[in-house]
Design a protein around this motif. Structure first.
Motif, PDB file in Angstrom:
ATOM      1  N   MET A   1      13.407   8.300  -9.353  1.00 57.34           N
ATOM      2  CA  MET A   1      12.648   6.629  -9.575  1.00 57.34           C
ATOM      3  C   MET A   1      12.871   6.169 -10.505  1.00 57.34           C
ATOM      4  O   MET A   1      12.874   7.681 -12.075  1.00 57.34           O
ATOM      5  CB  MET A   1      11.515   7.248  -8.881  1.00 57.34           C
TER       6      MET A   1
ATOM      7  N   LYS B   1       9.801   1.863 -12.735  1.00 54.96           N
ATOM      8  CA  LYS B   1       9.152   0.447 -11.927  1.00 54.96           C
ATOM      9  C   LYS B   1       8.402   0.970 -10.770  1.00 54.96           C
ATOM     10  O   LYS B   1       7.576   0.883  -9.782  1.00 54.96           O
ATOM     11  CB  LYS B   1       9.851  -0.998 -11.829  1.00 54.96           C
ATOM     12  N   GLN B   2       9.647   1.877  -9.976  1.00 55.22           N
ATOM     13  CA  GLN B   2       9.318   2.634  -8.808  1.00 55.22           C
ATOM     14  C   GLN B   2       7.681   4.008  -9.075  1.00 55.22           C
ATOM     15  O   GLN B   2       7.033   3.443  -7.886  1.00 55.22           O
ATOM     16  CB  GLN B   2      10.911   3.481  -8.236  1.00 55.22           C
TER      17      GLN B   2
END
Length: 162
Positions: A70, A73-74
């Motif tokens: 990931m 931001k995720q």
């Protein structure tokens, strides 16, 4: 209180404080707080607030399963969603728990006209049984016994009834 020369004051030198009678506003405030509905709702709201903050804290500790894949931001979005879910869930659970416990304890206390540990045991049993009732009678009995024991342990730790 000692005098200038270090001796204890004589009985005739001690000041007697005047008796303070409660004002009508203080009496009304006590009457409102002694109402079981008011006390229960206040406990439910405070329990919900505590649960909300605990859920936020515990939600922040959740790690995504695929964290390495990931982006930052995720991961931040995942953390925010987890914190939101956990905080709402914990707020509901703690709020309901506080409301049921406080209502049961208040009703038992007013019925028995005593303020002792027995009220806590009964309130804990009612709360534990009600919360775990969805699991069937066996779960309700275990919840009753467990929450009653936990309530007494907390009561002894806080030493409220002595």
């Amino acid at each position: 209180m000692a005098t200038a020369d270090g001796e204890a004051p004589r009985p005739e030198e001690r000041q007697i404080e005047p008796l303070h009678l409660p004002t009508p506003e203080e009496i009304r405030g006590q009457d409102i707080w002694n109402n079981c509905a008011v006390r229960s709702v206040a406990s439910g709201v405070m329990g919900g607030g505590l649960g909300f903050f605990m859920g936020m804290f515990l939600g922040a500790l959740d790690n995504p399963i695929m964290q390495e894949e990931m982006t930052t931001k995720q991961q931040l979005i995942f953390q925010a969603k987890q914190m939101g879910r956990r905080s709402i869930s914990s707020a509901k659970a703690f709020g309901i728990m506080g409301l049921i416990f406080s209502a049961a304890e208040c009703v038992v206390e007013k019925t028995r006209a005593k303020h002792d540990t027995t009220n806590t045991v009964v309130a804990g049993c009612v709360t534990g049984g009600a919360i775990s009732a969805k699991g069937g009678p066996k779960a309700a009995c275990v919840g009753c016994a467990g929450f009653a024991a936990f309530s007494v342990a907390i009561e002894k730790f806080l030493d409220r009834h002595s």
